[in-house]
Design an enzyme around this catalytic site. Structure first.
Site: not given
Length: 654
Positions: A2, A49, A52, A74
């Site tokens: 992110c 975002r 994943i 992140n």
């Protein structure tokens, strides 16, 4: 993966939600799948975002059950399943399957010490409303970026500097000390950045704000045993190789955890080939591989890449890179690197990540880190040869080893012994320097500062970048083997400051692609530090132990192939050798005499002489290429971030 941003007010007044929206809007390329903002009291957190893990349930910023803890995150925590199981046994309850929530619950359980349990790559911010405390952390090796500044009675932080510049109270000026560092070491030394007043949280560090006090502290750093230390138990080469393979298999297994397909970069060298082989051998993951090829045969490695593809049977994709391609994307590259670069190498990787994105992939595994932790770079060989020559500086035979080391640098091979002796710092007195291994590289890079303008030279006259670096060295640095000292300088500075940044996170995330690095699993890094130097480099055979591990996994031609540094065309990309062709408009504009003089960083006359030399086709060496790329990238940085910066709110953000 992110992009994150946030504001903590240190004085009365609400967080400006519109500013927070602009900040996260500047880095939507890092996370195009979703975005969120949470503003409450003195804190504002934002997130863009790239989905994943837990595609449906990982919305951020995320709160714990009673909404006393908030996080914007992140990165990826690769051991999140194991950590989650431990926390569940302790009575913690989860509402998502995301690794983000694991960090929150782990912080609730252990506080700031939670980072010691994380195996991953991260930059996150946690707001603890009960304690009125903000906690920021960055991963051990600096895979993921995190910057901060103080402005408008607030701490402002983000994944990228352009996001911080979206705050209207943050000034945008070059930091000449940062520029001097970059034109010496190829990177700045955290917390310094290329911009005045904007700071980088160093790798392996956390930052806490409580009672309006900002505290930065380390929680990890690369460390090596004393040169006189002996293993507690004698180990054979086979013992080390078996343990290394075990760690690499597990590091690769963890980095395949994803709710989206995972690919791999394949350069044709040992490191990326070994990672690809580990994926194929120890998982059932159908694998796509991705490579850069070049029009110019001097830089092209496709023959080796295809050997590996044929051997492992991957589905392979290539992006072919021309001089014109590099010139065309270079402004975009600098917009994303947010710092000058001295080589064009990030540009082809920018094109490669664009290909990965076009193929529908968000995650790639790569071989970064192996050269640093197992001694693969020529600089390690070079230092060993230089010490050998320094023991007998008048030898006529020992310099021949240096000439053979760089077959791709014919101009260096043609120099006299006297020149080589001075260039490579082989006098016995040079060995006393804590930076002996890097003196030739840094000395050559620092020569580029002759292009600085008189005013910049005057400003930097009393600045000593080497002294700043010396102050940051670990207390036990002097006790390490010289080989390990060289490894530390590569791992602690160039790796996060250039390889994982300008050639890594920035050009990959420009196209919403996450890189994962099995060699940078902290267990692998710590193990590699314990391996005796003679098993990393046997005589002048680099990565000896790693090649032992690869013996049953890769073709002999790949295992035995000498290290070839990743390079890309430079001067030819911007100044066509065909005199009838013109450089790109931005090159002509930014390097024009008047423009150089107006911006004030470089000497316009010296720059004009450099351009005349390059255009005339006279012999072009490393320094000329680096000077051109460094000057052009700095001029682009000034143009994009100081003269023409605009923080527009992207469509769909409010």
């Amino acid at each position: 993966m992110c992009g994150i941003a946030g504001i903590l007010r240190l004085a009365d007044g609400p967080v400006p939600a519109d500013v927070l929206a602009r900040m996260i809007g500047m880095i939507r390329h890092r996370g195009p799948d979703d975005h969120g903002i949470h503003a409450e009291g003195p804190i504002g957190l934002a997130n863009a975002r790239l989905s994943i893990i837990d595609l449906a349930g990982g919305h951020q910023p995320m709160a714990n059950e009673d909404r006393t803890l908030w996080i914007t995150f992140n990165g990826e925590i690769f051991n999140y399943r194991e950590l989650r199981d431990d926390l569940v046994r302790k009575g913690h309850r989860f509402s998502t399957s995301s690794d983000t929530e694991v960090i929150l619950q782990l912080y609730a359980d252990k506080g700031e010490e939670c980072v010691g349990d994380l195996n991953g790559q991260w930059a996150f911010a946690i707001w603890d409303s009960r304690r009125r405390r903000l906690f920021l952390s960055r991963d051990r090796l600096g895979v993921r970026p995190l910057y901060y500044t103080l402005a408008d009675h607030s701490l402002v932080f983000a994944s990228e500097i352009k996001s911080i510049f979206a705050h209207p109270s943050v000034p945008r000026n070059l930091d000449l000390a940062g520029l001097d560092q970059l034109f010496t070491f190829w990177c700045t030394l955290p917390p310094t950045t290329i911009f005045d007043g904007v700071f980088e949280l160093p790798p392996g560090h956390s930052l806490t704000v409580a009672d309006n006090q900002v505290r930065v502290r380390p929680y990890w750093r690369p460390s090596y045993p004393s040169r006189d230390a002996r293993p507690a138990e004698p180990k054979t080469t086979r013992d080390y190789a078996d343990r290394l393979l075990e760690l690499l298999v597990d590091a690769t297994r963890l980095r395949l955890r994803s709710d989206v397909p995972v690919g791999a970069y394949l350069s044709g060298g040992l490191d990326s080939s070994l990672v690809t082989a580990l994926i194929q051998r120890f998982s059932r993951t159908p694998l796509k591989t991705f490579s850069v090829t070049f029009d110019d045969p001097e830089f092209d490695e496709r023959a080796y890449q295809r050997q590996v593809v044929d051997h492992l049977g991957t589905t392979h994709h290539e992006v072919q890179c021309s001089y014109e391609d590099i010139s065309r994307v270079f402004p975009d590259v600098i917009w994303h690197t947010e710092k000058p670069v001295l080589r064009t190498a990030p540009a082809p990787l920018f094109l490669l990540s664009r290909l990965v994105h076009a193929e529908g992939y968000k995650v790639v595994l790569t071989g970064e880190g192996a050269d640093e932790i197992f001694g693969g770079y020529d600089i390690f060989k070079e230092a060993k040869i230089r010490r050998f020559w320094a023991a007998s500086p008048q030898s006529r035979i020992r310099p021949l080893l240096l000439r053979r080391l760089y077959p791709y640098l014919p101009s260096l091979r043609a120099q006299s012994d006297a020149y080589l002796r001075a260039f490579f710092h082989v006098q016995p007195s040079d060995q006393a320097s804590p930076f002996f291994s890097h003196l030739p590289r840094w000395g050559m890079t620092a020569m580029l500062k002759r292009f600085f303008s008189d005013s910049v030279k005057t400003e930097l006259k009393r600045y000593d970048a080497y002294a700043v670096l010396a102050e940051s060295l670990p207390p036990d640095y002097a006790s390490w083997d010289p080989f390990c000292q060289a490894q530390y300088l590569e791992t602690a500075y160039l790796l996060p400051g250039y390889i994982l940044s300008s050639q890594g996170d920035r050009v990959a995330m420009a196209h919403s692609v996450e890189g994962r690095f099995p060699f940078l699993d902290h267990r692998v890094v710590d193990f590699a530090a314990s391996v005796p130097p003679h098993l990393k480099m046997r005589a002048l055979t680099e990565k000896y132990l790693l090649k032992r591990v690869a013996a049953d996994l890769l073709p002999p031609a790949i295992r035995r192939r000498p290290k070839q540094p990743y390079r890309a065309p430079e001067a030819k990309s911007f100044l066509p050798s065909d005199r009838s062709a013109s450089p790109a408009d931005y090159v002509q504009d930014l390097l024009a005499f008047d423009r150089i003089e107006e911006d004030g960083i470089f000497d316009p006359a010296a720059t004009s002489l450099l351009l005349e030399k390059l255009r005339s086709g006279r012999t072009i060496g490393i320094k000329d290429n680096m000077a051109l790329v460094g000057i052009l990238s700095t001029q682009l940085l000034i143009h994009q971030f100081i003269h023409r910066f605009s923080a527009r709110l992207p469509h769909g953000l409010s």
